[in-house]
Design a protein around this motif. Structure first.
Motif, PDB file in Angstrom:
ATOM      1  N   ARG A 173     -14.755  64.275  78.361  1.00 31.96           N
ATOM      2  CA  ARG A 173     -15.976  64.709  77.969  1.00 31.96           C
ATOM      3  C   ARG A 173     -16.100  65.730  76.830  1.00 31.96           C
ATOM      4  O   ARG A 173     -17.106  66.125  76.757  1.00 31.96           O
ATOM      5  N   LEU A 174     -15.048  65.466  75.985  1.00 30.01           N
ATOM      6  CA  LEU A 174     -15.084  66.473  74.777  1.00 30.01           C
ATOM      7  C   LEU A 174     -16.154  66.157  73.784  1.00 30.01           C
ATOM      8  O   LEU A 174     -16.000  65.053  72.992  1.00 30.01           O
ATOM      9  N   SER A 175     -17.123  66.689  73.930  1.00 33.42           N
ATOM     10  CA  SER A 175     -18.349  66.454  72.975  1.00 33.42           C
ATOM     11  C   SER A 175     -19.206  67.528  73.089  1.00 33.42           C
ATOM     12  O   SER A 175     -18.993  68.640  73.907  1.00 33.42           O
ATOM     13  N   ILE A 176     -20.248  67.642  72.280  1.00 25.66           N
ATOM     14  CA  ILE A 176     -21.146  68.712  72.183  1.00 25.66           C
ATOM     15  C   ILE A 176     -21.838  68.725  73.626  1.00 25.66           C
ATOM     16  O   ILE A 176     -22.709  69.836  73.911  1.00 25.66           O
ATOM     17  N   PHE A 177     -21.808  67.582  74.504  1.00 25.09           N
ATOM     18  CA  PHE A 177     -22.559  67.545  75.723  1.00 25.09           C
ATOM     19  C   PHE A 177     -21.478  67.731  76.666  1.00 25.09           C
ATOM     20  O   PHE A 177     -21.727  67.337  77.909  1.00 25.09           O
ATOM     21  N   ALA A 178     -20.580  68.643  76.334  1.00 27.79           N
ATOM     22  CA  ALA A 178     -19.349  68.599  77.471  1.00 27.79           C
ATOM     23  C   ALA A 178     -19.938  69.256  78.834  1.00 27.79           C
ATOM     24  O   ALA A 178     -19.434  68.947  79.881  1.00 27.79           O
ATOM     25  N   LEU A 179     -20.775  70.197  78.684  1.00 29.85           N
ATOM     26  CA  LEU A 179     -21.227  70.832  79.898  1.00 29.85           C
ATOM     27  C   LEU A 179     -22.364  70.271  80.635  1.00 29.85           C
ATOM     28  O   LEU A 179     -22.840  70.762  81.682  1.00 29.85           O
ATOM     29  N   GLY A 180     -23.044  69.092  80.032  1.00 30.09           N
ATOM     30  CA  GLY A 180     -24.080  68.613  80.342  1.00 30.09           C
ATOM     31  C   GLY A 180     -25.473  69.321  80.717  1.00 30.09           C
ATOM     32  O   GLY A 180     -25.428  70.420  79.731  1.00 30.09           O
ATOM     33  N   ILE A 181     -26.130  69.317  81.654  1.00 30.69           N
ATOM     34  CA  ILE A 181     -27.334  69.960  81.958  1.00 30.69           C
ATOM     35  C   ILE A 181     -26.907  71.051  83.213  1.00 30.69           C
ATOM     36  O   ILE A 181     -28.010  71.923  83.539  1.00 30.69           O
ATOM     37  N   LEU A 182     -25.758  71.197  83.583  1.00 28.45           N
ATOM     38  CA  LEU A 182     -25.367  71.864  84.711  1.00 28.45           C
ATOM     39  C   LEU A 182     -25.826  73.350  84.640  1.00 28.45           C
ATOM     40  O   LEU A 182     -26.109  74.233  85.528  1.00 28.45           O
ATOM     41  N   PRO A 183     -25.565  74.079  83.416  1.00 27.01           N
ATOM     42  CA  PRO A 183     -25.814  75.543  82.848  1.00 27.01           C
ATOM     43  C   PRO A 183     -27.405  75.782  83.368  1.00 27.01           C
ATOM     44  O   PRO A 183     -27.671  76.745  84.201  1.00 27.01           O
ATOM     45  N   TYR A 184     -28.209  74.844  82.991  1.00 22.55           N
ATOM     46  CA  TYR A 184     -29.637  74.970  83.217  1.00 22.55           C
ATOM     47  C   TYR A 184     -30.038  74.696  84.636  1.00 22.55           C
ATOM     48  O   TYR A 184     -30.639  75.559  85.314  1.00 22.55           O
ATOM     49  N   LEU A 185     -29.348  73.934  85.419  1.00 19.36           N
ATOM     50  CA  LEU A 185     -29.550  73.694  86.704  1.00 19.36           C
ATOM     51  C   LEU A 185     -29.166  74.780  87.309  1.00 19.36           C
ATOM     52  O   LEU A 185     -29.753  75.223  88.368  1.00 19.36           O
ATOM     53  N   ASN A 186     -27.814  75.468  87.194  1.00 15.99           N
ATOM     54  CA  ASN A 186     -27.562  76.757  87.926  1.00 15.99           C
ATOM     55  C   ASN A 186     -28.189  78.057  87.641  1.00 15.99           C
ATOM     56  O   ASN A 186     -28.686  78.606  88.436  1.00 15.99           O
ATOM     57  N   ALA A 187     -28.932  78.046  86.138  1.00 18.00           N
ATOM     58  CA  ALA A 187     -29.939  79.006  86.003  1.00 18.00           C
ATOM     59  C   ALA A 187     -31.014  78.879  86.815  1.00 18.00           C
ATOM     60  O   ALA A 187     -31.744  79.973  87.320  1.00 18.00           O
ATOM     61  N   ALA A 188     -31.646  77.568  86.967  1.00 19.93           N
ATOM     62  CA  ALA A 188     -32.869  77.484  87.626  1.00 19.93           C
ATOM     63  C   ALA A 188     -32.517  77.648  89.344  1.00 19.93           C
ATOM     64  O   ALA A 188     -33.602  78.341  89.858  1.00 19.93           O
ATOM     65  N   ILE A 189     -31.521  77.427  89.663  1.00 18.69           N
ATOM     66  CA  ILE A 189     -31.114  77.851  90.909  1.00 18.69           C
ATOM     67  C   ILE A 189     -31.060  79.436  91.301  1.00 18.69           C
ATOM     68  O   ILE A 189     -31.416  79.950  92.115  1.00 18.69           O
ATOM     69  N   VAL A 190     -30.392  79.999  90.286  1.00 19.77           N
ATOM     70  CA  VAL A 190     -30.415  81.312  90.560  1.00 19.77           C
ATOM     71  C   VAL A 190     -31.988  81.995  90.543  1.00 19.77           C
ATOM     72  O   VAL A 190     -32.091  82.980  91.470  1.00 19.77           O
ATOM     73  N   ILE A 191     -32.686  81.407  89.460  1.00 24.24           N
ATOM     74  CA  ILE A 191     -33.963  82.292  89.468  1.00 24.24           C
ATOM     75  C   ILE A 191     -34.833  81.880  90.461  1.00 24.24           C
ATOM     76  O   ILE A 191     -35.531  82.841  91.323  1.00 24.24           O
ATOM     77  N   ARG A 192     -34.422  80.818  91.269  1.00 28.44           N
ATOM     78  CA  ARG A 192     -35.288  80.333  92.454  1.00 28.44           C
ATOM     79  C   ARG A 192     -34.655  81.182  93.654  1.00 28.44           C
ATOM     80  O   ARG A 192     -35.395  81.828  94.419  1.00 28.44           O
ATOM     81  N   LEU A 193     -33.485  81.585  93.769  1.00 32.80           N
ATOM     82  CA  LEU A 193     -32.991  82.533  94.655  1.00 32.80           C
ATOM     83  C   LEU A 193     -33.432  83.866  94.537  1.00 32.80           C
ATOM     84  O   LEU A 193     -33.873  84.630  95.420  1.00 32.80           O
ATOM     85  N   LEU A 194     -33.637  84.320  93.303  1.00 29.28           N
ATOM     86  CA  LEU A 194     -34.315  85.673  93.005  1.00 29.28           C
ATOM     87  C   LEU A 194     -35.760  85.870  93.430  1.00 29.28           C
ATOM     88  O   LEU A 194     -36.371  86.758  93.940  1.00 29.28           O
TER      89      LEU A 194
END
Length: 362
Positions: free
Chosen positions: A3-24
């Motif tokens: 998956r070596l590309s500019i989309f290598a991380l996909g959208i998972l950082p945004y998903l994780n951030a949304a989950i952390v904010i929801r936990l807060l």
């Protein structure tokens, strides 16, 4: 590296951030009040989520770019490898996907984040099927095992559709009131409570954090090669009985915690009282909140068991030697996301088809 590309991380950082904010929002009352304050509050929450996404994606992208630098086949001259440029490109790829998901939500049909996650799961299915068919032709796996998996996943899809569509309807009665010169009579309505109000992503994503974050901290303090830390990591691997038991308990408890936030009995009782609504046979106020709490708790037991069972599917296959190759990719969680996305699109398409351009149902 595939998956070596500019989309290598996909959208998972945004998903994780949304989950952390929801936990807060669950533990920080001020943030909870901000989310419930209307459109302005939701925009503030979205802004905080994007800021946290930038932090997560930058940290992960830098580690990704630094790791690439150590692979001679990819980077012959590490001194000339622009780690900063690669990090910036990968972070930019994350935000392109975030922007795309928001455009899909705003102008399309369905939730953009769910659609992108579903597409990520669906594109792996043809490759997995091809790999399984090749092994089947070679005689490495039996046809009965493959047929059993096909039947199992079909039944699982049916169960997901039934459970996600199931509701516990509570009858609510609204008193007569005046709107301008009109007198609205007493009217009945239904307050639907889903069997699975917690969804899947938050309970199943957060459950491993409860064990692995303290374990990672312990490894940082005493060293990853410490016998106790190494033994704990060994027992917490996927497919191990200890991992299955602990994560199942965590998913079950988190389903209750998050459902209590999504379907807040006290907030719902207060909203009903403000709108002159009441549950027949139940006094307004605290009695209504207690009644809703009992109903939600009993309903959530079914939903929590359902989520726990879906989360355990690939590990049970692995534990009892019934797993097919790539079975960890095709999991109950991935199937739930895809099916729920399809059901959401179906509902929105139906609503659009039943509405004329003036916005009035036919």
């Amino acid at each position: 590296m595939v998956r070596l590309s500019i989309f290598a991380l996909g959208i998972l950082p945004y998903l994780n951030a949304a989950i952390v904010i929801r936990l807060l929002t669950l533990v920080w009352r001020r943030l909870n009040a901000l989310e419930r304050s209307g459109e302005r509050g939701r925009r503030s929450i979205a802004r905080y989520t994007l800021i946290l996404t930038l932090v997560f994606s930058t940290f992960q992208a830098y580690g990704y770019a630094s790791a690439i630098q150590t692979i001679p086949a990819l980077v012959p001259d590490p001194d000339e490898w622009p780690v900063l440029a690669a990090t910036t490109s990968i972070v930019g790829g994350v935000f392109v996907l975030v922007w795309l998901s928001e455009q899909m939500t705003r102008y399309g049909i369905g939730n953009g984040l769910a659609l992108i996650l579903s597409a990520n799961f669906l594109v792996s299915i043809p490759r997995n099927i091809a790999g399984i068919m090749e092994l089947l032709q070679q005689g490495a796996i039996s046809g009965n095992l493959v047929l059993g998996h096909v039947v199992f996943w079909i039944v699982t899809v049916v169960v997901i559709v039934l459970v996600e569509g199931a509701r516990r309807n509570i009858r609510v009665q609204f008193g007569a009131r005046s709107v301008g010169t009109r007198q609205l009579p007493v009217r009945d309505a239904m307050l639907p409570i889903k069997l699975n109000s917690a969804g899947f992503l938050l309970p199943v994503t957060v459950a491993p954090w409860i064990f692995f974050l303290p374990l990672a901290f312990a490894g940082f303090v005493v060293g990853g090669d410490h016998p106790l830390v190494a033994a704990a990591y060994q027992h917490l691997q996927l497919g191990q009985p200890v991992h299955m038991i602990l994560v199942s308990i965590a998913v079950f408890v988190l389903a209750f915690v998050y459902t209590a936030y999504v379907v807040d009995p006290e907030y719902t009782a207060k909203s009903l009282a403000q709108r002159d609504g009441a549950i027949p046979g139940v006094a307004p106020g605290e009695a209504t909140a207690d009644y809703l709490d009992r109903v939600v708790s009993l309903t959530t037991v079914v939903g929590a068991v359902y989520l726990t069972a879906l989360q355990l599917i690939p590990e049970v296959f692995e534990l009892y030697g019934m797993a097919l190759p790539y079975s960890m990719v095709v999991s109950g969680g991935a199937l739930l996301v895809v099916v729920c996305t399809a059901l959401d699109i179906k509902t929105q398409v139906r609503d659009v088809s039943l509405t004329n351009p003036g916005g009035v149902r036919r």
